[in-house]
Design a protein around this motif. Structure first.
Motif, short mmCIF file in Angstrom:
data_model
loop_
_atom_site.label_atom_id
_atom_site.label_comp_id
_atom_site.label_asym_id
_atom_site.label_seq_id
_atom_site.Cartn_x
_atom_site.Cartn_y
_atom_site.Cartn_z
N VAL A 25 0.85 -1.20 0.00
CA VAL A 25 0.00 0.00 0.00
C VAL A 25 0.88 1.24 0.00
CG1 VAL A 25 -1.66 1.32 1.36
CG2 VAL A 25 -1.96 -1.13 1.09
N PHE A 26 1.96 1.21 0.81
CA PHE A 26 2.89 2.34 0.84
C PHE A 26 3.51 2.56 -0.55
CE2 PHE A 26 7.43 3.56 1.42
CZ PHE A 26 7.19 4.89 1.69
N LEU A 27 3.90 1.46 -1.21
CA LEU A 27 4.51 1.57 -2.53
C LEU A 27 3.51 2.14 -3.54
CD1 LEU A 27 6.67 -1.66 -2.80
CD2 LEU A 27 7.36 0.64 -2.14
N ALA A 28 2.22 1.80 -3.38
CA ALA A 28 1.21 2.35 -4.29
C ALA A 28 1.14 3.87 -4.12
CB ALA A 28 -0.15 1.72 -4.01
N THR A 29 1.24 4.35 -2.86
CA THR A 29 1.22 5.81 -2.66
C THR A 29 2.50 6.44 -3.21
OG1 THR A 29 2.26 5.77 -0.48
CG2 THR A 29 -0.13 5.54 -0.54
N GLU A 30 3.62 5.71 -3.14
CA GLU A 30 4.87 6.20 -3.71
C GLU A 30 4.74 6.36 -5.22
OE1 GLU A 30 6.96 7.52 -1.49
OE2 GLU A 30 8.64 6.14 -1.74
N ALA A 31 4.06 5.41 -5.85
CA ALA A 31 3.84 5.50 -7.30
C ALA A 31 3.06 6.78 -7.62
CB ALA A 31 3.08 4.27 -7.80
N LEU A 32 2.12 7.12 -6.74
CA LEU A 32 1.33 8.34 -6.97
C LEU A 32 2.17 9.59 -6.70
CD1 LEU A 32 -2.15 7.35 -5.57
CD2 LEU A 32 -1.29 7.26 -7.89
N LEU A 33 3.18 9.48 -5.84
CA LEU A 33 4.09 10.61 -5.62
C LEU A 33 4.89 10.90 -6.89
CD1 LEU A 33 5.61 12.56 -3.61
CD2 LEU A 33 7.19 10.69 -3.25
N GLU A 181 10.83 -11.27 7.62
CA GLU A 181 9.90 -10.26 7.10
C GLU A 181 10.62 -8.95 6.78
OE1 GLU A 181 8.80 -12.73 9.42
OE2 GLU A 181 7.29 -11.57 10.47
N GLN A 182 11.61 -8.60 7.61
CA GLN A 182 12.30 -7.32 7.40
C GLN A 182 13.09 -7.34 6.11
OE1 GLN A 182 14.33 -7.16 11.14
NE2 GLN A 182 12.75 -5.86 12.05
N VAL A 183 13.73 -8.48 5.82
CA VAL A 183 14.46 -8.60 4.56
C VAL A 183 13.48 -8.47 3.40
CG1 VAL A 183 16.04 -10.02 3.23
CG2 VAL A 183 16.10 -10.12 5.72
N GLU A 184 12.34 -9.12 3.55
CA GLU A 184 11.30 -9.09 2.51
C GLU A 184 10.84 -7.65 2.25
OE1 GLU A 184 10.03 -11.67 0.87
OE2 GLU A 184 8.37 -10.65 -0.12
N LEU A 185 10.58 -6.90 3.33
CA LEU A 185 10.06 -5.54 3.17
C LEU A 185 11.10 -4.62 2.56
CD1 LEU A 185 8.00 -4.99 6.45
CD2 LEU A 185 7.28 -5.94 4.27
N ALA A 186 12.36 -4.72 3.04
CA ALA A 186 13.43 -3.89 2.46
C ALA A 186 13.58 -4.23 0.98
CB ALA A 186 14.74 -4.13 3.20
N GLY A 187 13.45 -5.52 0.64
CA GLY A 187 13.56 -5.96 -0.75
C GLY A 187 12.46 -5.37 -1.61
N LEU A 188 11.22 -5.40 -1.11
CA LEU A 188 10.10 -4.85 -1.89
C LEU A 188 10.34 -3.38 -2.21
CD1 LEU A 188 6.91 -6.41 -0.26
CD2 LEU A 188 7.83 -6.83 -2.53
N TYR A 189 10.77 -2.63 -1.19
CA TYR A 189 11.03 -1.21 -1.38
C TYR A 189 12.12 -1.01 -2.44
CZ TYR A 189 12.28 3.60 -0.34
OH TYR A 189 12.56 4.94 -0.45
N TRP A 190 13.18 -1.81 -2.32
CA TRP A 190 14.30 -1.71 -3.24
C TRP A 190 13.85 -1.98 -4.68
CZ3 TRP A 190 19.37 -0.44 -1.91
CH2 TRP A 190 20.26 -0.49 -2.98
N HIS A 191 13.06 -3.06 -4.86
CA HIS A 191 12.61 -3.40 -6.21
C HIS A 191 11.72 -2.31 -6.78
CE1 HIS A 191 14.48 -7.15 -5.60
NE2 HIS A 191 13.59 -7.63 -4.76
#
Lengths: 210, 109
Positions: A25-33, A181-191
């Motif tokens: 959801v955060f990444l979706a708002t980033e896309a809108l930024l 989970e933390q590795v997963e979340l950092a990875g999602l943000y990075w991708h």
């Protein structure tokens, strides 16, 4: 290390899903930024097509391509680190590798900025590219460079946050305090930052090259 | 190296090949097709990252929905905003100075 399950979750899997969903959801708002900048780009390309091409030819194709490869490779390290069976130690190494590649990207980007400042391509009052041409043409080129600097700088800011996240999680992994989970979340943000660059690269570097 | 790692490395190789293809094709004279090709390659690269690196291929429907909502919202906003720019004439506001209206028509002070 097993993650503690908060009282309002039925299981650890549910808690992990909630965390991942929150990141999406955060990444979706980033896309809108970033959206308005991409729309501004669409405006410049449609209203000043020749100027956009002339401005794009001033960007450094070799360094831009090298940077794309750097970021894609960093993403591979992140994806490998987030594999479920990965040991904490090797995951930490992979995170350090992607942080190093991220820093290399920022260094190359800084080098490009230096060349562009020297060539008077920064869109302030001193904007004076060698092939500025007619006022309307120069204005279109300037608009392109406003977007070039805004988009790449906002992207670089996000990448710097990604590098910091990598380092924090890698440190916690080494101390046995990080969770998968933390590795997963950092990875999602990075991708996500990688996907942004995948679109920025052709839009900024590859316009009317031939 | 296990099977999952191998598939990630293969995706990485594919991404690098696509990068080479888009950089190479940009140097050919294809007119408007240059941009179409480059954006198509970018879309394929983004899809590879989303499906394999970000694991949307095998993830919960809720996550795919969140990802889709970003694209859907952007599409709606792009549609509305471009209809505005495509159908209106831009008139200068009375408070704009000559420099703002024609930034490069006047010599710099």
């Amino acid at each position: 290390m097993e993650a503690p399950v908060a009282a309002h979750f039925a299981s650890r899997a549910q808690q992990a899903l909630a965390a991942t969903f929150g990141m999406w959801v955060f990444l979706a708002t980033e896309a809108l930024l970033f959206g308005p900048l991409f729309f501004g780009y669409l405006y410049v390309r449609t209203h000043f097509p020749e100027a956009a091409g002339a401005a794009s030819r001033h960007t450094d194709l070799v360094l831009g391509t090298l940077n794309t490869a750097t970021l894609i490779s960093a993403s591979l390290c992140m994806a490998l680190a987030a594999q479920p069976q990965r040991r904490a130690r090797s995951a930490a190494w992979l995170l350090w590798a992607s942080a190093a590649l991220g820093l290399a990207f920022l260094a190359i980007k800084g080098l490009e900025y230096r060349h562009e400042f020297a060539a008077q391509l920064f869109p302030d009052r001193g904007f004076a590219p060698a092939d500025a041409g007619a006022p309307a043409h120069a204005h279109g080129m300037q608009l392109f460079f406003v977007l070039y600097f805004a988009m790449t700088a906002l992207h670089a800011l996000h990448l710097a946050v990604g590098v910091a996240a990598c380092l924090v999680v890698a440190r916690a992994l080494r101390r046995g305090r990080a969770r998968a989970e933390q590795v997963e979340l950092a990875g999602l943000y990075w991708h996500f930052v990688d996907v942004l660059w995948i679109f920025l690269y052709p839009l900024l570097y590859l316009v009317e090259r031939a | 190296m296990n099977r999952q790692d191998k598939s990630l490395v293969l995706v990485w190789v594919a991404l690098l090949l696509l990068l080479a293809a888009s950089a190479g094709s940009a140097l050919l004279r294809l007119g408007a097709w240059n941009s179409v090709l480059n954006l198509a390659v970018a879309a394929v690269k983004a899809a590879l990252v989303l499906l394999f690196f970000m694991r949307l291929r095998a993830s919960h429907k809720l996550l795919r929905l969140a990802a889709l909502s970003a694209f859907a919202t952007l599409a709606v906003l792009f549609g509305l905003a471009s209809s505005d720019y495509a159908t209106r004439t831009v008139y200068p506001a009375p408070l704009q100075t000559p420099r703002q209206l024609a930034p490069h028509a006047l010599p710099l002070q």
